[in-house]
Design a protein around this motif. Sequence first.
Motif, PDB file in Angstrom:
ATOM      1  N   ASN A   1      75.876   6.977  69.486  1.00 63.31           N
ATOM      2  CA  ASN A   1      76.068   6.920  68.029  1.00 63.31           C
ATOM      3  C   ASN A   1      75.218   5.846  67.359  1.00 63.31           C
ATOM      4  O   ASN A   1      75.497   5.454  66.215  1.00 63.31           O
ATOM      5  CB  ASN A   1      77.546   6.693  67.683  1.00 63.31           C
ATOM      6  N   SER A   2      74.180   5.395  68.047  1.00 63.50           N
ATOM      7  CA  SER A   2      73.299   4.379  67.465  1.00 63.50           C
ATOM      8  C   SER A   2      72.247   4.983  66.549  1.00 63.50           C
ATOM      9  O   SER A   2      71.709   4.304  65.676  1.00 63.50           O
ATOM     10  CB  SER A   2      72.607   3.587  68.574  1.00 63.50           C
ATOM     11  N   GLY A   3      71.911   6.254  66.778  1.00 64.37           N
ATOM     12  CA  GLY A   3      70.848   6.883  65.996  1.00 64.37           C
ATOM     13  C   GLY A   3      69.490   6.261  66.237  1.00 64.37           C
ATOM     14  O   GLY A   3      68.621   6.302  65.365  1.00 64.37           O
ATOM     15  N   CYS A   4      69.276   5.687  67.427  1.00 67.73           N
ATOM     16  CA  CYS A   4      68.033   4.958  67.704  1.00 67.73           C
ATOM     17  C   CYS A   4      66.912   5.835  68.259  1.00 67.73           C
ATOM     18  O   CYS A   4      65.809   5.332  68.504  1.00 67.73           O
ATOM     19  CB  CYS A   4      68.308   3.817  68.690  1.00 67.73           C
ATOM     20  N   GLY A   5      67.179   7.119  68.467  1.00 67.11           N
ATOM     21  CA  GLY A   5      66.191   7.966  69.123  1.00 67.11           C
ATOM     22  C   GLY A   5      64.843   7.991  68.435  1.00 67.11           C
ATOM     23  O   GLY A   5      63.796   7.841  69.078  1.00 67.11           O
ATOM     24  N   LYS A   6      64.844   8.161  67.125  1.00 66.18           N
ATOM     25  CA  LYS A   6      63.579   8.251  66.387  1.00 66.18           C
ATOM     26  C   LYS A   6      62.815   6.939  66.457  1.00 66.18           C
ATOM     27  O   LYS A   6      61.592   6.929  66.628  1.00 66.18           O
ATOM     28  CB  LYS A   6      63.862   8.627  64.928  1.00 66.18           C
ATOM     29  N   GLU A   7      63.523   5.842  66.341  1.00 63.82           N
ATOM     30  CA  GLU A   7      62.868   4.532  66.405  1.00 63.82           C
ATOM     31  C   GLU A   7      62.284   4.277  67.787  1.00 63.82           C
ATOM     32  O   GLU A   7      61.158   3.791  67.916  1.00 63.82           O
ATOM     33  CB  GLU A   7      63.863   3.433  66.040  1.00 63.82           C
ATOM     34  N   ILE A   8      63.045   4.612  68.823  1.00 64.44           N
ATOM     35  CA  ILE A   8      62.550   4.419  70.190  1.00 64.44           C
ATOM     36  C   ILE A   8      61.270   5.224  70.409  1.00 64.44           C
ATOM     37  O   ILE A   8      60.275   4.712  70.948  1.00 64.44           O
ATOM     38  CB  ILE A   8      63.633   4.819  71.217  1.00 64.44           C
ATOM     39  N   ASP A   9      61.282   6.473  69.987  1.00 67.96           N
ATOM     40  CA  ASP A   9      60.112   7.338  70.198  1.00 67.96           C
ATOM     41  C   ASP A   9      58.899   6.914  69.379  1.00 67.96           C
ATOM     42  O   ASP A   9      57.778   7.346  69.647  1.00 67.96           O
ATOM     43  CB  ASP A   9      60.468   8.788  69.870  1.00 67.96           C
ATOM     44  N   SER A  10      59.106   6.067  68.370  1.00 67.07           N
ATOM     45  CA  SER A  10      57.991   5.630  67.533  1.00 67.07           C
ATOM     46  C   SER A  10      57.139   4.549  68.198  1.00 67.07           C
ATOM     47  O   SER A  10      56.035   4.254  67.738  1.00 67.07           O
ATOM     48  CB  SER A  10      58.516   5.093  66.190  1.00 67.07           C
ATOM     49  N   HIS A  11      57.616   3.971  69.284  1.00 71.71           N
ATOM     50  CA  HIS A  11      56.865   2.910  69.944  1.00 71.71           C
ATOM     51  C   HIS A  11      55.710   3.482  70.750  1.00 71.71           C
ATOM     52  O   HIS A  11      55.726   4.639  71.176  1.00 71.71           O
ATOM     53  CB  HIS A  11      57.791   2.086  70.839  1.00 71.71           C
ATOM     54  N   ASP A  12      54.713   2.655  70.976  1.00 71.72           N
ATOM     55  CA  ASP A  12      53.504   3.111  71.665  1.00 71.72           C
ATOM     56  C   ASP A  12      53.758   3.422  73.139  1.00 71.72           C
ATOM     57  O   ASP A  12      53.115   4.308  73.705  1.00 71.72           O
ATOM     58  CB  ASP A  12      52.414   2.036  71.567  1.00 71.72           C
ATOM     59  N   PHE A  13      54.664   2.681  73.753  1.00 70.04           N
ATOM     60  CA  PHE A  13      54.925   2.849  75.183  1.00 70.04           C
ATOM     61  C   PHE A  13      56.418   2.693  75.399  1.00 70.04           C
ATOM     62  O   PHE A  13      57.017   1.702  74.961  1.00 70.04           O
ATOM     63  CB  PHE A  13      54.154   1.798  75.990  1.00 70.04           C
ATOM     64  N   VAL A  14      57.047   3.685  76.060  1.00 69.44           N
ATOM     65  CA  VAL A  14      58.499   3.682  76.233  1.00 69.44           C
ATOM     66  C   VAL A  14      58.832   3.636  77.724  1.00 69.44           C
ATOM     67  O   VAL A  14      58.388   4.489  78.497  1.00 69.44           O
ATOM     68  CB  VAL A  14      59.148   4.919  75.588  1.00 69.44           C
ATOM     69  N   ILE A  15      59.610   2.641  78.099  1.00 65.36           N
ATOM     70  CA  ILE A  15      60.049   2.444  79.481  1.00 65.36           C
ATOM     71  C   ILE A  15      61.534   2.788  79.569  1.00 65.36           C
ATOM     72  O   ILE A  15      62.334   2.300  78.764  1.00 65.36           O
ATOM     73  CB  ILE A  15      59.830   0.980  79.923  1.00 65.36           C
ATOM     74  N   ARG A  16      61.905   3.611  80.543  1.00 60.42           N
ATOM     75  CA  ARG A  16      63.310   3.983  80.729  1.00 60.42           C
ATOM     76  C   ARG A  16      63.764   3.612  82.145  1.00 60.42           C
ATOM     77  O   ARG A  16      62.939   3.351  83.031  1.00 60.42           O
ATOM     78  CB  ARG A  16      63.520   5.473  80.468  1.00 60.42           C
TER      79      ARG A  16
ATOM     80  N   GLU B   1      67.418  14.496  77.069  1.00 61.05           N
ATOM     81  CA  GLU B   1      67.389  15.630  76.149  1.00 61.05           C
ATOM     82  C   GLU B   1      68.694  15.783  75.370  1.00 61.05           C
ATOM     83  O   GLU B   1      68.695  15.929  74.147  1.00 61.05           O
ATOM     84  CB  GLU B   1      67.084  16.933  76.906  1.00 61.05           C
ATOM     85  N   GLU B   2      69.830  15.739  76.064  1.00 60.71           N
ATOM     86  CA  GLU B   2      71.112  15.959  75.393  1.00 60.71           C
ATOM     87  C   GLU B   2      71.590  14.749  74.605  1.00 60.71           C
ATOM     88  O   GLU B   2      72.580  14.818  73.881  1.00 60.71           O
ATOM     89  CB  GLU B   2      72.183  16.388  76.396  1.00 60.71           C
ATOM     90  N   TYR B   3      70.860  13.630  74.706  1.00 61.29           N
ATOM     91  CA  TYR B   3      71.226  12.413  73.964  1.00 61.29           C
ATOM     92  C   TYR B   3      70.071  11.957  73.078  1.00 61.29           C
ATOM     93  O   TYR B   3      70.010  10.792  72.678  1.00 61.29           O
ATOM     94  CB  TYR B   3      71.589  11.291  74.936  1.00 61.29           C
ATOM     95  N   ALA B   4      69.177  12.872  72.760  1.00 61.14           N
ATOM     96  CA  ALA B   4      67.923  12.520  72.096  1.00 61.14           C
ATOM     97  C   ALA B   4      68.129  11.768  70.783  1.00 61.14           C
ATOM     98  O   ALA B   4      67.360  10.860  70.450  1.00 61.14           O
ATOM     99  CB  ALA B   4      67.090  13.779  71.855  1.00 61.14           C
ATOM    100  N   LYS B   5      69.141  12.114  70.006  1.00 60.16           N
ATOM    101  CA  LYS B   5      69.361  11.455  68.719  1.00 60.16           C
ATOM    102  C   LYS B   5      69.568   9.960  68.884  1.00 60.16           C
ATOM    103  O   LYS B   5      69.147   9.160  68.036  1.00 60.16           O
ATOM    104  CB  LYS B   5      70.572  12.069  68.017  1.00 60.16           C
ATOM    105  N   ASP B   6      70.204   9.566  69.978  1.00 59.95           N
ATOM    106  CA  ASP B   6      70.516   8.155  70.194  1.00 59.95           C
ATOM    107  C   ASP B   6      69.525   7.439  71.101  1.00 59.95           C
ATOM    108  O   ASP B   6      69.347   6.220  70.982  1.00 59.95           O
ATOM    109  CB  ASP B   6      71.919   8.008  70.790  1.00 59.95           C
ATOM    110  N   VAL B   7      68.886   8.149  72.029  1.00 58.22           N
ATOM    111  CA  VAL B   7      68.020   7.486  73.010  1.00 58.22           C
ATOM    112  C   VAL B   7      66.569   7.936  72.946  1.00 58.22           C
ATOM    113  O   VAL B   7      65.708   7.328  73.592  1.00 58.22           O
ATOM    114  CB  VAL B   7      68.559   7.675  74.442  1.00 58.22           C
ATOM    115  N   GLY B   8      66.266   8.985  72.169  1.00 62.75           N
ATOM    116  CA  GLY B   8      64.905   9.501  72.125  1.00 62.75           C
ATOM    117  C   GLY B   8      64.551  10.291  73.370  1.00 62.75           C
ATOM    118  O   GLY B   8      65.375  10.454  74.278  1.00 62.75           O
ATOM    119  N   THR B   9      63.330  10.772  73.418  1.00 60.91           N
ATOM    120  CA  THR B   9      62.872  11.550  74.579  1.00 60.91           C
ATOM    121  C   THR B   9      61.549  11.047  75.158  1.00 60.91           C
ATOM    122  O   THR B   9      61.238  11.325  76.308  1.00 60.91           O
ATOM    123  CB  THR B   9      62.696  13.034  74.204  1.00 60.91           C
ATOM    124  N   LYS B  10      60.792  10.329  74.379  1.00 61.02           N
ATOM    125  CA  LYS B  10      59.480   9.857  74.842  1.00 61.02           C
ATOM    126  C   LYS B  10      59.645   8.968  76.063  1.00 61.02           C
ATOM    127  O   LYS B  10      60.471   8.065  76.085  1.00 61.02           O
ATOM    128  CB  LYS B  10      58.783   9.080  73.723  1.00 61.02           C
TER     129      LYS B  10
END
Length: 375
Positions: A168-183, A190-199
């Motif tokens: 429920n953070s809604g951080c997915g879009k912000e996370i995906d906006s970064h140049d390099f994403v480490i998970r 995929e099923e949590y994309a709104k909160d965690v992004g996919t990149k």
Amino acid sequence: MNPDFRSWVLATVTLLVVFLILADISELEEEIGSTGGSGTIRSAAGNVHSKSNRAELILNNSSTSSTAGRSNESIKYRTKPVPYIWRHNQTLALKIRKQILHFLDAERDISVLKGTLKPGDIIHYVFDRDSTMNISKNLYELLPRTSPLKNKHFKTCAIVGNSGILLNSGCGKEIDSHDFVIRCNLAPVEEYAKDVGTKTNLVTMNPSVVQRAFEDLVNDTWKDKFLQRLKSLNESILWIPAFMAKGGEERVEWVNDLIIKHHINVHTAYPSLRLLHAVRGYWLTNKVHIKRPTTGILMYTLATRFCNRIYLYGFWPFPRDLHQNPVKYHYYDSLKYGYTSQAGPHAMPLEFKALKNLHLQGALKLNVGECEAAT
């Protein structure tokens, strides 16, 4: 105003302020007391600001009867949100980078390279020095010839942990906006994309994940699920700590075999034998004694070499947030907080405190609430 009445008002308001402060401290102690070491954790959890942080009590002493030239003889108390604007401290970030590079070669230490080992070599595990493993043909085949991050540099990097604080953070879009994403640890996205992004540009995979999240590939169903997760990485760096501790060598071999057999389009990397010691050495000089660094601390330490600005999401080692709401250990499963007991290998609250202090100094940004774009 009658002096006696004014004195009574001042005394009453002072008692109210003291009561509110004590109540706030008591609330935070109750919130995190179940994790053990409440004093340390209270210090760790405090002062990390987010969009949803509570308002602070502001004392606005605008006038008194003894102050000449002021028309208002009242003391006004009001509650209002105090905005916290995080600012990047580039000077400090560069200083930290320079210090870290005294301990490790980030490009080389992110992975053992071809030429440093050969098939059949016997090596000792980093944490289990009495135990050894053989370098298999498959593992050697997947060793990179050069660092997968050689000559790479990024303006912003996101390091995404797996805490339920992301829900429920809604951080997915912000996370995906970064140049390099480490998970971390091949977590589902995929099923949590709104909160965690996919990149995903780099994802870690502890060998134990194969057992915990994919049932040790006991049948074709679980094997297919695992293969689909690997295929979804699509040219990402898959970072497998194969040489850390005994017990995961068979699972590492399963993964390597599947990558080769199914031509999975990933860049494999296996952290060097000296990486953990180098990371611990740096943090020890800063009076942070970490026996076994978690992925968050490891990735932040490495990322200082490649990233100008580092943003962390999903790192919160407490079962409740600052508003007393329960927080899942992982956003995607039902693993309990007992996993991080004092008997475990990691000191997550201690690491969180270290990251929080860097956040407050502007060296990194640690997000523990809703993202600004959340609706």
